[in-house]
Design a protein around this motif. Structure first.
Motif, short mmCIF file in Angstrom:
data_model
loop_
_atom_site.label_atom_id
_atom_site.label_comp_id
_atom_site.label_asym_id
_atom_site.label_seq_id
_atom_site.Cartn_x
_atom_site.Cartn_y
_atom_site.Cartn_z
N LEU A 19 32.22 36.31 37.95
CA LEU A 19 33.57 35.91 37.58
C LEU A 19 33.66 34.51 36.97
O LEU A 19 34.65 34.19 36.30
N LEU A 20 32.66 33.69 37.19
CA LEU A 20 32.73 32.30 36.74
C LEU A 20 32.88 32.15 35.23
O LEU A 20 33.66 31.28 34.78
N ILE A 115 48.58 37.52 43.55
CA ILE A 115 47.36 38.32 43.64
C ILE A 115 47.29 39.20 42.39
O ILE A 115 48.25 39.87 42.03
N ASP A 116 46.14 39.19 41.74
CA ASP A 116 45.99 39.88 40.46
C ASP A 116 45.83 41.39 40.67
O ASP A 116 44.72 41.93 40.66
N THR A 188 45.02 34.98 41.62
CA THR A 188 43.74 35.08 42.31
C THR A 188 43.27 36.52 42.41
O THR A 188 44.09 37.44 42.48
N SER A 189 41.99 36.73 42.38
CA SER A 189 41.42 38.07 42.38
C SER A 189 41.79 38.84 43.65
O SER A 189 41.86 38.28 44.75
N ALA A 190 41.97 40.14 43.47
CA ALA A 190 42.26 41.03 44.60
C ALA A 190 40.99 41.65 45.16
O ALA A 190 41.04 42.63 45.91
N ARG A 191 39.83 41.06 44.83
CA ARG A 191 38.57 41.72 45.18
C ARG A 191 38.38 41.93 46.67
O ARG A 191 37.79 42.92 47.09
N ARG A 192 38.84 40.99 47.50
CA ARG A 192 38.68 41.19 48.95
C ARG A 192 39.51 42.38 49.42
O ARG A 192 39.07 43.19 50.22
N TRP A 193 40.73 42.46 48.95
CA TRP A 193 41.61 43.56 49.34
C TRP A 193 41.04 44.90 48.86
O TRP A 193 41.09 45.90 49.57
#
Length: 229
Positions: A19-20, A115-116, A188-193
């Motif tokens: 993602l960077l 959240i994106d 912010t990315s929703a990747r954790r969710w």
């Protein structure tokens, strides 16, 4: 001529090669004074990506608080903005932050959270997170905490906690002087969710924050929150 406000953007990283690049490209479009990466020993292409983008990479021991403190110690700007590698700030939000801080009424602040994700549940969580921040003074690092460097140094930077260093810092910042929560959002990315499930991720976040504020050990709490997302 209107005085300038040089912003140092500080990004803690650990194996963020996926993602960077997008994060750095977006930041280059905003053109802050400098971008500094505090890296905790990545063994992927994170450091090479930083070099290709002309971004300084400061190596430190692993731990988000330690990494941000190390990078902040090298910053030369008039304002420090701490940004997660999976979070994005647009031009309007950046300029709003600069305009507010130029007035000299605040020592720091943060953005609202977005959240994106198009999912209604995550949009609701975003709104609730912003209300939580506004009325309970509970600000997380993915909201883009910003602070005057002299105040950051006076507070001793982020406490070297394995988790909740953001909640701890913003509470201390609020006690030190006037802060602002901007209506403009950081995405912010929703990747954790997505990876761990909406109910579990949200419930765990609330529980960790609640137990931390009650005085439970951050070391124990950090075991519930794996660093790799």
């Amino acid at each position: 001529m209107e005085p300038t406000l040089n912003v140092s953007v500080i990004i803690p990283t650990w194996n963020e090669s996926r993602l960077l690049p997008d994060t750095l490209e977006r930041l280059k479009g905003i053109a802050p004074y400098e971008i500094l990466i505090g890296d905790g020993g990545s063994d992927d292409d994170t450091q090479d990506i930083a070099e290709r983008h002309g971004v300084r990479c400061i190596a430190s021991a692993r731990g988000r608080a330690v990494q941000m403190n190390a990078a902040a110690g090298q910053a030369q700007g008039d304002l420090l903005l701490f940004l997660h590698a999976d979070s994005h700030l647009d031009e309007a939000g950046f300029q709003r932050m600069v305009a507010v801080m130029k007035r000299g009424r605040h020592i720091g602040g943060a953005f609202s959270l977005e959240i994106d994700s198009p999912k209604p549940a995550l949009r609701t969580i975003s709104r609730l997170a912003t209300l939580r921040s506004r009325y309970l003074n509970l600000v997380y690092g993915d909201q883009g905490i910003f602070v005057l460097p002299e105040v950051f140094r006076e507070l001793g930077g982020f406490s070297p906690l394995p988790i909740c260093e953001d909640l701890d810092f913003f509470r201390r910042l609020k006690k030190r002087g006037r802060t602002v929560l901007l209506r403009e959002s950081i995405s912010t990315s929703a990747r954790r969710w997505h990876a761990e499930g909406l109910v579990w991720t949200t419930s765990r976040n609330i529980l960790i924050a609640s137990l931390f504020l009650m005085g439970f050990s951050p070391t124990r709490l950090s075991k519930w929150y794996p660093p790799k997302r």
